[in-house]
Design an enzyme around this catalytic site. Structure first.
Site, mmCIF file in Angstrom:
data_model
loop_
_atom_site.group_PDB
_atom_site.id
_atom_site.type_symbol
_atom_site.label_atom_id
_atom_site.label_comp_id
_atom_site.label_asym_id
_atom_site.label_seq_id
_atom_site.Cartn_x
_atom_site.Cartn_y
_atom_site.Cartn_z
ATOM 1 N N GLY B 84 35.718 81.162 4.425
ATOM 2 C CA GLY B 84 34.589 81.021 3.505
ATOM 3 C C GLY B 84 33.595 79.983 3.997
ATOM 4 N N GLY B 155 37.764 93.898 5.496
ATOM 5 C CA GLY B 155 37.266 92.872 6.411
ATOM 6 C C GLY B 155 38.357 92.503 7.411
ATOM 7 N N ILE B 157 40.878 90.334 7.444
ATOM 8 C CA ILE B 157 42.279 90.271 7.014
ATOM 9 C C ILE B 157 42.759 91.660 6.600
ATOM 10 C CG2 ILE B 157 43.928 89.163 5.462
ATOM 11 C CD1 ILE B 157 41.992 86.787 5.273
ATOM 12 N N ARG B 180 32.379 105.002 3.684
ATOM 13 C CA ARG B 180 31.897 105.196 5.049
ATOM 14 C C ARG B 180 33.088 105.595 5.926
ATOM 15 N NH1 ARG B 180 32.419 99.769 3.788
ATOM 16 N NH2 ARG B 180 33.348 98.365 5.323
ATOM 17 N N ARG B 236 41.606 86.407 -3.990
ATOM 18 C CA ARG B 236 41.379 85.306 -4.919
ATOM 19 C C ARG B 236 41.790 85.809 -6.292
ATOM 20 N NH1 ARG B 236 41.335 82.819 -1.086
ATOM 21 N NH2 ARG B 236 39.838 81.312 -0.241
ATOM 22 N N HIS B 283 49.905 80.159 -3.264
ATOM 23 C CA HIS B 283 48.771 80.255 -2.329
ATOM 24 C C HIS B 283 49.187 79.873 -0.906
ATOM 25 C CE1 HIS B 283 44.106 80.376 -2.275
ATOM 26 N NE2 HIS B 283 44.597 80.739 -1.108
#
Lengths: 326, 326
Positions: B84, B155, B157, B180, B236, B283
């Site tokens: 990020g 993406g 990951i 796509r 998230r 996490h």
């Protein structure tokens, strides 16, 4: 019905299937071949015992079925639903072919091996135990990526473990009974185990239990592993020296993730039950939904092969298929 | 020292590195380039603030560093150690290039996603909780093999999750923002999510949290999943409607394995803490040993690129690298 010819042509075989659901899952059989349900108790429906040419053993427990096999005077093929074939040759003699279900359990056991590695390395087991106490403990962990993994056992399940590990960025070293090369590279022999252990952070055991592999992962091999290494066993408990492993795990030097133990289950109060760096699963290896479609596919392929006069796969004892007639 | 030229040649850049260990891990820099340690407090050792051309942000917390960036009058490039890049463009303006560490955390997070799937499907979490009570519960489980997996997020990951799932005999369906095709086949758009959910047994979420993805996995998508389906979140927490998920999990209809929650950690007494069919990990995603060698490799590649007059990878804001001068 007349007695069957004894030549290799099997288009008119009668095949006993231990479970009506499995029988109906097989769908239409090759032309001329027929299947009858038989629970290994009394006579099958629709056939006399001497008419049975081939039999599929029950899963997973075959102990009750084996003594019945002697009653099948024209038996030519025993097909198991298990990878192991213990006791079958003794029950049927040398002239009956025996084919295993090698491969059917490979996907399920291999994915469990990877799951146990990830669960232990990444602390998923610790988190699962913390959860009911609402405890949230974040700490940096070993990734599976970059680990040096020693895979002991290069049979069907070992190959599937290796295949699944490929995209995980590990360095994989394979160990078989004897040193040799195959299409994937070098396989080390078990004589090198202790020396190899010293440079590997994860040791995965998936070798059959035999006289040669009993206690193969012994105190010396375990002592050679580096501090913090992980031992994963998805083979049989007795392939690992449980006492030596327990000492290394309870001391905190090694971690383990065991789907099989010796004895199984572990006895009450065994120290591994309460070791934070041990993960014990209740022999989950092959018993999943993956089993059903794979055993059906294997049986369909085997029956198609013999109907076409070919040898079935996974022959552990060739019987009539061993003389080149295939 | 004289002020640096402002053209794209970067062979003589001064690069601030937030951690002396990271600096020494980088090894020799490209000829003419120099690195100085700077903890974003006061002046760096061996360089004035206006001499700094490029800066590597600290990991994982960048909040203290961002206000300091305005002091770097000749800053040309900000390189993060995170995927990020929130808040950086606001701190440095449009003329400074910003490159992320996309890819560095992919191996670690992707392997965790697979580990969570396997742990939940195969009951490794249940076994881990049973273990301290010496309880051995064997039951047939869903395998990962044969599962229909819906991967939301394609993406870096997401790609690594897909790559790791390849040998596991799953049927993978991918979902991105817009429908796509790519070299791996078709990517469905998020508008199809609810319809796709109905035919998938595992839903894996690894999409960035944006205004568009906030609550993307909502009550309707969750309700469309078949009974017994598994929801895995390594993105998230707020990408999933936690209230709707909690209702489905507490009722026993769905299972979940969450490395991220909303809020994070879950508050005391939240029902998911004690749900047997929820697996909550703290996490663990990117924070493993995989991080260190990968961030070092990325930084070496980035510095080599700019020293050679080329654009660095992972440019989120092009700055001087956006005018074709690369």
């Amino acid at each position: 019905m007349s007695a069957k010819p004894t030549d290799v042509t099997a288009a008119d075989w009668t095949v006993a299937i231990p479970d009506p659901d499995l029988l109906s899952a097989l769908g239409p059989l090759p032309a001329g071949m027929r299947a009858v349900p038989w629970d290994f108790d009394g006579e099958p429906d629709g056939a006399r015992l001497e008419e049975i040419d081939a039999v599929v053993l029950p899963y997973p427990d075959t102990a009750g079925a084996l003594p019945q096999l002697a009653k099948l005077k024209n038996l030519k093929l025993v097909q198991t639903q298990t990878t192991g074939v213990d006791g079958i040759a003794a029950a049927v003699g040398r002239d009956v072919a025996i084919a295993s279900a090698a491969g059917v359990h490979a996907a399920s056991t291999a994915e469990l091996a990877v799951g146990l590695m990830l669960a232990s390395l990444r602390g998923i087991d610790v988190a699962a135990r913390d959860q009911p106490e609402e405890r949230w403990r974040h700490e940096r962990r070993l990734s599976l990526a970059d680990r040096k993994v020693l895979l002991v056992g290069v049979g069907g399940i070992g190959r599937e473990i290796a295949r699944r590990l490929e995209p995980f960025e590990v360095q994989l070293t394979r160990v078989g009974t004897h040193a040799r090369d195959d299409s994937e590279g070098h396989i080390h022999g078990t004589v090198e185990l202790e020396q190899l252990a010293a440079s590997h952070e994860v040791l995965v055991v998936i070798t059959p239990l035999t006289d040669d592999t009993h206690g193969l992962i012994d105190a010396a091999v375990l002592a050679a592993l580096p501090d913090g290494a992980l031992v994963v066993n998805v083979a049989r408990g007795a392939v690992v020296d449980t006492e030596a492993l327990t000492a290394e795990v309870v001391s905190g030097r090694l971690n383990c993730a065991l789907d099989v133990t010796d004895p199984e289950p572990l006895p009450p109060d065994h120290p591994l039950w309460r070791s934070a760096n041990a993960l014990i699963t209740p022999h989950l290896g092959g018993d999943t939904t993956a089993f059903e479609p794979r055993i059906v596919r294997l049986l369909q392929q085997q029956l198609a092969a013999v109907a076409a006069g070919k040898a079935p796969r996974n022959l552990v004892q060739p019987g009539r298929f061993g003389n080149g007639s295939t």
